[in-house]
Design an enzyme around this catalytic site. Structure first.
Site, PDB file in Angstrom:
ATOM      1  N   GLU A 234      53.658 -20.335  12.843  1.00  0.00           N
ATOM      2  CA  GLU A 234      54.090 -20.488  11.303  1.00  0.00           C
ATOM      3  C   GLU A 234      54.348 -19.102  11.189  1.00  0.00           C
ATOM      4  O   GLU A 234      53.312 -18.718  10.578  1.00  0.00           O
ATOM      5  CB  GLU A 234      53.333 -21.411  10.525  1.00  0.00           C
ATOM      6  CG  GLU A 234      53.009 -22.815  10.988  1.00  0.00           C
ATOM      7  CD  GLU A 234      54.118 -23.479  10.503  1.00  0.00           C
ATOM      8  OE1 GLU A 234      55.223 -23.113  10.146  1.00  0.00           O
ATOM      9  OE2 GLU A 234      54.017 -24.833  10.675  1.00  0.00           O
ATOM     10  N   CYS A 268      54.796 -17.421   2.433  1.00  0.00           N
ATOM     11  CA  CYS A 268      55.734 -17.583   3.273  1.00  0.00           C
ATOM     12  C   CYS A 268      56.931 -18.296   2.744  1.00  0.00           C
ATOM     13  O   CYS A 268      57.942 -17.806   3.030  1.00  0.00           O
ATOM     14  CB  CYS A 268      55.188 -18.032   4.566  1.00  0.00           C
ATOM     15  SG  CYS A 268      54.451 -19.739   4.305  1.00  0.00           S
TER      16      CYS A 268
HETATM   17  P1  NAP Z   1      48.815 -11.331  10.240  1.00  0.00           P
HETATM   18  O1  NAP Z   1      48.681  -9.726   9.980  1.00  0.00           O
HETATM   19  O2  NAP Z   1      49.903 -11.544  11.235  1.00  0.00           O
HETATM   20  O3  NAP Z   1      47.631 -11.829  10.105  1.00  0.00           O
HETATM   21  C1  NAP Z   1      47.557 -13.157  10.422  1.00  0.00           C
HETATM   22  C2  NAP Z   1      46.322 -13.445  11.337  1.00  0.00           C
HETATM   23  O4  NAP Z   1      46.737 -12.868  12.525  1.00  0.00           O
HETATM   24  C3  NAP Z   1      45.137 -12.790  11.019  1.00  0.00           C
HETATM   25  O5  NAP Z   1      43.924 -13.690  11.335  1.00  0.00           O
HETATM   26  C4  NAP Z   1      45.161 -11.487  11.940  1.00  0.00           C
HETATM   27  O6  NAP Z   1      43.721 -11.031  12.210  1.00  0.00           O
HETATM   28  C5  NAP Z   1      45.739 -12.195  13.206  1.00  0.00           C
HETATM   29  N1  NAP Z   1      46.327 -11.362  14.104  1.00  0.00           N
HETATM   30  C6  NAP Z   1      47.082 -10.008  13.628  1.00  0.00           C
HETATM   31  N2  NAP Z   1      47.472  -9.323  14.627  1.00  0.00           N
HETATM   32  C7  NAP Z   1      47.103 -10.174  15.846  1.00  0.00           C
HETATM   33  C8  NAP Z   1      47.582 -10.151  17.314  1.00  0.00           C
HETATM   34  N3  NAP Z   1      48.051  -9.014  17.798  1.00  0.00           N
HETATM   35  N4  NAP Z   1      46.841 -11.070  18.211  1.00  0.00           N
HETATM   36  C9  NAP Z   1      46.071 -11.727  17.678  1.00  0.00           C
HETATM   37  N5  NAP Z   1      45.958 -11.940  16.205  1.00  0.00           N
HETATM   38  C10 NAP Z   1      46.507 -11.133  15.411  1.00  0.00           C
HETATM   39  O7  NAP Z   1      49.810 -11.656   8.903  1.00  0.00           O
HETATM   40  P2  NAP Z   1      48.860 -11.540   7.550  1.00  0.00           P
HETATM   41  O8  NAP Z   1      49.596 -10.194   6.776  1.00  0.00           O
HETATM   42  O9  NAP Z   1      47.672 -12.033   7.194  1.00  0.00           O
HETATM   43  O10 NAP Z   1      50.131 -12.735   6.719  1.00  0.00           O
HETATM   44  C11 NAP Z   1      51.248 -12.424   6.107  1.00  0.00           C
HETATM   45  C12 NAP Z   1      52.325 -13.318   7.108  1.00  0.00           C
HETATM   46  O11 NAP Z   1      51.945 -14.332   7.261  1.00  0.00           O
HETATM   47  C13 NAP Z   1      53.801 -13.119   6.531  1.00  0.00           C
HETATM   48  O12 NAP Z   1      54.593 -12.753   7.410  1.00  0.00           O
HETATM   49  C14 NAP Z   1      54.052 -14.509   5.945  1.00  0.00           C
HETATM   50  O13 NAP Z   1      55.068 -14.933   5.718  1.00  0.00           O
HETATM   51  C15 NAP Z   1      53.181 -15.249   7.142  1.00  0.00           C
HETATM   52  N6  NAP Z   1      53.020 -16.651   6.628  1.00  0.00           N
HETATM   53  C16 NAP Z   1      53.374 -17.921   7.291  1.00  0.00           C
HETATM   54  C17 NAP Z   1      53.176 -18.961   6.874  1.00  0.00           C
HETATM   55  C18 NAP Z   1      54.031 -20.107   7.570  1.00  0.00           C
HETATM   56  O14 NAP Z   1      53.392 -21.504   7.196  1.00  0.00           O
HETATM   57  N7  NAP Z   1      55.204 -19.885   8.283  1.00  0.00           N
HETATM   58  C19 NAP Z   1      52.099 -19.340   5.976  1.00  0.00           C
HETATM   59  C20 NAP Z   1      51.365 -17.986   5.335  1.00  0.00           C
HETATM   60  C21 NAP Z   1      51.827 -16.780   5.731  1.00  0.00           C
HETATM   61  P3  NAP Z   1      43.352  -9.638  11.551  1.00  0.00           P
HETATM   62  O15 NAP Z   1      43.328  -9.958   9.986  1.00  0.00           O
HETATM   63  O16 NAP Z   1      41.852  -9.580  12.085  1.00  0.00           O
HETATM   64  O17 NAP Z   1      44.251  -8.756  11.748  1.00  0.00           O
END
Ligand code: NAP
Length: 463
Positions: A234, A268
């Site tokens: 997602e 999102c």
């Molecule tokens: P993020 O930086 O990708 O973080 C999400 C999760 O992934 C966190 O637990 C993060 O851990 C972990 N993570 C980051 N990089 C990683 C890697 N290389 N390998 C494994 N895990 C990793 O995203 P965010 O900034 O928290 O959230 C915003 C994004 O989420 C936006 O793009 C939004 O659109 C999307 N989103 C999508 C949905 C949907 O249902 N489609 C819902 C909500 C949000 P750390 O915090 O420890 O880095």
């Protein structure tokens, strides 16, 4: 990123946490296997009882956990309470419906016979420990919409939550423990993203679900692919909000404001690109801009706040870059476009409307994760559909129209996992949720979401 609670309204670090060491991760993976051995065969009635108890506890804890969420990631307190209530409701929905959604299926007798069987059925069996890598923006809901169906299906959960919401992450583990789940059924792993690869490669982890950014999704999907493990992704979105001339334009503009700034603009499924037919463009932009300008930006703990701070300092910097780039390339700034003067701390940003967007602007192709809207003028239906699809993302979409032919055209042609007419996108336990294109794959919620992490088993009987 350190694992810490940092108040986005002040920038103050309130608590830091040590990441789990190797020994503790090992202990918890072993526990997950033991727990799965027991949980996979529990009756649906017992699973429903446990999840119902978790829902009751969550209702009782609503005020406390809402304040924790607001403290950790800055969403308005009213929205935090609503999120907690929504989670309890979804738990009850799954407690009530899971058995029926996972009931054995029986192919038509003629097909059974044709397969050479005397009897045949399809059974939905759990697959084991599912790793959930989750984001901070809906720190309770994102986890619950994974955990409720997973636990009802007989799986067990391992949560790697975002590093800026550790107290919410720990609360979740405690909630399921207090509800009576056997130890190991739902565990929070306080680890940074660097630890994910080894956990995902461990043979005791059966599958993974990730909600977050595209880079995180790409990384986890690649590792899981290498291990041939199932994933649901997602990822980001840049949902269109189309307003056709036949729409109730004022009502569309009012909803547009909510759809853009929900969760301080960090959702999102927030509407991000507003595509408006020329005949109603001026009226829409006038009402929409006035609505965005009238929002109360303030301390998220205040009941009257509509828009709080962005969750992280980096998040605000990223958003500022997108706006500055668009303005430099001659977008028209209709309101906002800066940090509010009344705050000398915290990561606030004014609700912003940009028009005259051109394809070379970064914001045309990238996700604006904050209260920034882009508005486009289109001549008619074909251009509206083409522009709605002119994005790498395909999470959901919103269309305002009172014309049946237009409804049919958008429902057929929009490249997204949802089309919401005359309203705004919202998730509901009974409706599948997920994206197309680079918004990811697989579905959450409904029976579709629950069956993603099942071993769909053919049971065939000869003579
Ligand atoms: P993020 O930086 O990708 O973080 C999400 C999760 O992934 C966190 O637990 C993060 O851990 C972990 N993570 C980051 N990089 C990683 C890697 N290389 N390998 C494994 N895990 C990793 O995203 P965010 O900034 O928290 O959230 C915003 C994004 O989420 C936006 O793009 C939004 O659109 C999307 N989103 C999508 C949905 C949907 O249902 N489609 C819902 C909500 C949000 P750390 O915090 O420890 O880095």
């Amino acid at each position: 990123m350190p694992i810490a609670t940092v108040n986005p309204a002040t920038g103050e670090t309130l608590r830091t946490f040590e990441a789990l060491g190797q020994g503790e991760i090992e202990r918890r993976l072993a526990l997950a296997v033991t727990a799965f051995g027991e949980h996979r065969t529990t009756a649906f009635g017992r699973r429903a009882e446990l999840l119902g108890r978790a829902a009751d506890l969550l209702d009782a804890d609503r005020e406390d956990i809402a304040r924790t969420m607001t403290l950790e990631m800055g969403k308005p307190i009213t929205a935090a309470r609503a999120e907690a209530a929504k989670c309890a409701k979804a738990m009850r929905w799954y407690a009530q419906h899971a058995e029926e959604l996972l009931a054995d299926e029986h192919p038509a007798p003629a097909d059974v016979k044709d397969s050479g069987a005397t009897r045949a059925s399809v059974r939905y069996r759990p697959i084991g420990a599912v790793l959930a890598v989750m984001p901070w923006n809906f720190p309770l809901w994102q986890v619950v919409r994974f955990a409720a169906p997973a636990l009802m299906a007989g799986n067990v959960g391992l949560l790697k939550h975002a590093s800026n919401v550790p107290q919410t992450a720990l609360y979740l583990e405690d909630l399921f423990r207090r509800a009576g789940y056997p130890e190991g059924c739902f565990q929070t792993l306080l680890v940074g993203s660097g630890a994910v690869e080894a956990i995902l490669r461990d043979s005791r982890v059966a599958a993974a679900t990730l909600t977050g950014s595209e880079p995180a999704g790409r990384s986890v999907a690649a590792i899981a692919g290498d291990e041939v493990k199932k994933t649901v992704m997602e990822l980001g979105g840049s949902d269109p909000f189309v307003v056709m001339a036949s729409a109730d334009v004022e009502s569309a503009a009012r909803t547009a404001v909510k759809a853009r700034v929900q969760n301080n603009g960090q959702s999102c499924i927030a509407a991000k690109r507003f595509i408006v037919q020329a005949d109603v463009y001026d009226t829409f932009v006038e009402h929409f801009t006035a609505g965005m300008r009238d929002l109360t930006v303030g301390d998220p703990m205040e009941e009257s706040t509509d828009v709080g701070p962005l969750s992280t300092e980096q998040g605000r910097l990223d958003l500022e870059e997108l706006v500055d780039d668009a303005v430099r390339l001659r977008a028209t700034l209709r309101c906002g476009g800066r940090r509010p003067e009344k705050f000398d701390q915290g990561w606030y940003y004014e609700p912003t409307v940009l028009s005259d967007i051109t394809p070379e602007m970064r914001i045309h192709q990238e996700e604006a994760f904050g209260p920034v809207a882009t508005v486009y003028r289109v001549a008619g239906l074909d251009e509206a559909v083409a522009l709605a699809n002119d994005t790498p993302f395909g999470l959901s979409s919103n269309v305002w129209t009172r014309d049946d032919a237009e409804v049919e055209r958008f429902a057929r042609d929009i490249e997204a996992g949802g089309v919401f007419f005359n309203g705004m996108t919202a998730s509901h336990p009974a409706l599948p949720f997920g994206g197309a294109k680079r918004s990811g794959y697989g579905r959450e919620l409904s029976g579709h979401g629950m069956r993603e992490f099942c071993n769909i088993t053919t049971v065939w009987h000869g003579a």
